[in-house]
Write an enzyme that holds these catalytic residues in place. Sequence first.
Site, PDB file in Angstrom:
ATOM      1  N   GLU A  86       0.831  -1.207   0.000  1.00 51.84           N
ATOM      2  CA  GLU A  86       0.000   0.000   0.000  1.00 51.84           C
ATOM      3  C   GLU A  86       0.872   1.266   0.000  1.00 51.84           C
ATOM      4  OE1 GLU A  86      -4.184  -1.508   2.002  1.00 51.84           O
ATOM      5  OE2 GLU A  86      -2.768  -0.417   3.268  1.00 51.84           O
TER       6      GLU A  86
ATOM      7  N   GLU B 117      -6.562  -7.241  -1.216  1.00 47.83           N
ATOM      8  CA  GLU B 117      -7.149  -7.151   0.126  1.00 47.83           C
ATOM      9  C   GLU B 117      -8.578  -6.643   0.035  1.00 47.83           C
ATOM     10  OE1 GLU B 117      -5.203  -4.790   3.071  1.00 47.83           O
ATOM     11  OE2 GLU B 117      -3.193  -5.494   2.547  1.00 47.83           O
TER      12      GLU B 117
END
Length: 681
Positions: free
Chosen positions: A162, A319
């Site tokens: 991320e 995710e």
Amino acid sequence: MTAPLTSRFPYAKGPDGTRRIGYGADYNPEQWPREVWEEDVRLMREAGVNVVSLAIFSWARLQPTADSWDFAWLDEVMDLLHAGGIGVDLATATASPPPWLTTAHPEILPVTATGETLWPGARQHWRPTSPVFREHALRLVREMATRYADHPALVAWHVNNELGCHNVYDYSDDAARAFRAWLRRRYTTLDALNHAWGTAFWSQRYSDWDQLLPPRLAASHPNPTQQLDFKRFSSDALKEHLLAERAVLRELTPEVPVTTNFMVMGGTKGMDYADWAAEVDFVANDHYVIPGPQDRDELSFAANLTSGIAGHRPWFLMEHSTSAVNWQPVNLAKTPGELARDSLLHVAHGADAVCFFQWRQSAAGAEKYHSAMLPHAGADSELFRSVTELGSTLEALAPIAGSVREPARVAVLFDWDSWWTSEHDSHPTARLDYHREALDWYSALLRLGIRADVVPAHRTDLSSYDVVIAPVLHVVPQTLGKELTRYVESGGHLVTTYFSGIVDENDHIWLGGYPGALRELLGIRVEEFGPLLDGSSVDLDNGTAGSLWTDRIDVTGPEVEVLARYRTGSYASRPAVTRRATGGGSAAYVSTRLGVEGLATLLPDLLAPTGVTAELPSQAQGLVESTVRRDADHRYLFLVNRSDESVSLPGVTGDVLIGPAPADGLVLPPREVAVLRQPAR
């Protein structure tokens, strides 16, 4: 044009050569004692898991001190997973530097615009431009790649994690030096920079490169082009870190695909993922639902945009959540059926892998209340049974693996420069929400049962679309303005909105009246904006009401039709919505924020000349979303019931991959998904 993406997606086929959908989660065995690991693999097999992301936050465990390494535990986990038939998307573990590194080198810590240091204790406490951090991170990457290059469990590399989630904007001295170097590459000369930044205003003219700084806390509004360039630079700085790690991985493991997980969701706007996409071997994304009236619209919008960023090739959902998250003010659990429906909606939009954060719910740490595939309650739980059921569903969907999304006839353009710039300070209103306006148009199309693609504005061939909707396309360089004009003159139908076409790529106003770069194409001229105060609205004569913004429109061009006028407000009786027919196409302008309901009312008028109509029966519109994937032989029709009631879909035919059989007509139960295989057209 679509970016020249590679297509090294690792899950279209399993080890035996058969098609499959990837299924799994982040796996964090270092949080658990050794005796748990075999149980994890056994339960993963029971749930249908075939891939996990591993070692994402393991740096402190892998390198306990500057001069010591501990790979024995990871070796064992890799071997266990391989023995269980589970592939590994192996992270480079650089997402959070260990305490020994930040203690020895506090100069790697990010600095805010106000000069505050972001200290260790959470995650992502590193500067994207720190040469010290880069040196240590790449050393770790090299150790990882050397050790696991030939491990049979390794199916992909997962760079960092991320990127930019918490450290996208760093205002440190490292960032200042890197920003200056970036500006030199962009502008070459100070004269060019001074022109682009408009430094004649407020005595800001620069005479030496060393005078340039990030837009730190200032006495008033920082230079707007400086702000825009810093946003561009910050996205590029993170991309450069991605490229640095990727270079090591490709040197040592050239056959292993490399990716990183984007965050195309909600208000995550600091990273220009359309620009990053060509730098990964396959696009991966993280997405979490934020409860609200448009929560599933936003999920669909984000998955759709991820597909657009990926060039409509298969992508990886790295995710999402099985149920509640831990970071919202109130963390709601998902209701029955939502776990599968949310997952399958991503698949409908092109995901060929469905993964969660995380496999086993943590017993300690900041995310211990974040749901997982295996909850605190254990395997004897409704949630784990739902996880296992989804695994079986994805097995049934194996035939779609490797297929691509079938293009829609309508495109919604999404532009990072416009997102960043339209929401700057010292504008006509501080209430403008670029993402919300784009989402409203998408939601309205869903309400009407019309499929649309969400695509990056500057990297998409528009010629295949009958309709292009460009909400708040604020930044329009000359090249884009010409491209949109060619699109309309070639028979395409453009719809744009208030605060579009206002500035060029340097955030300089297109002079002569608004909407500047699009004024002649639209056949209108606006002398002055009319933003509205909070709580204020204006009525239109088509029964809708506008908020946030109005424009004082003068019609200047030929063939301009007024589709709606203001009935109340300062501009009563003036045009509110216009459309100009030209060259076989048309260009329409909507001068106020109508919201989802108002846009759903207006869209049939806007679409009337285009021939675009609903693909769903009237009773299903707004309740069911349809999406199509296809390969050389088949179309795969996804029908997703977004509602809490059963919906009838008469006339639907095809071989059922999942869902109820359409005997005399498909009836889709609440929150259920059907996938039908049809012959290719």
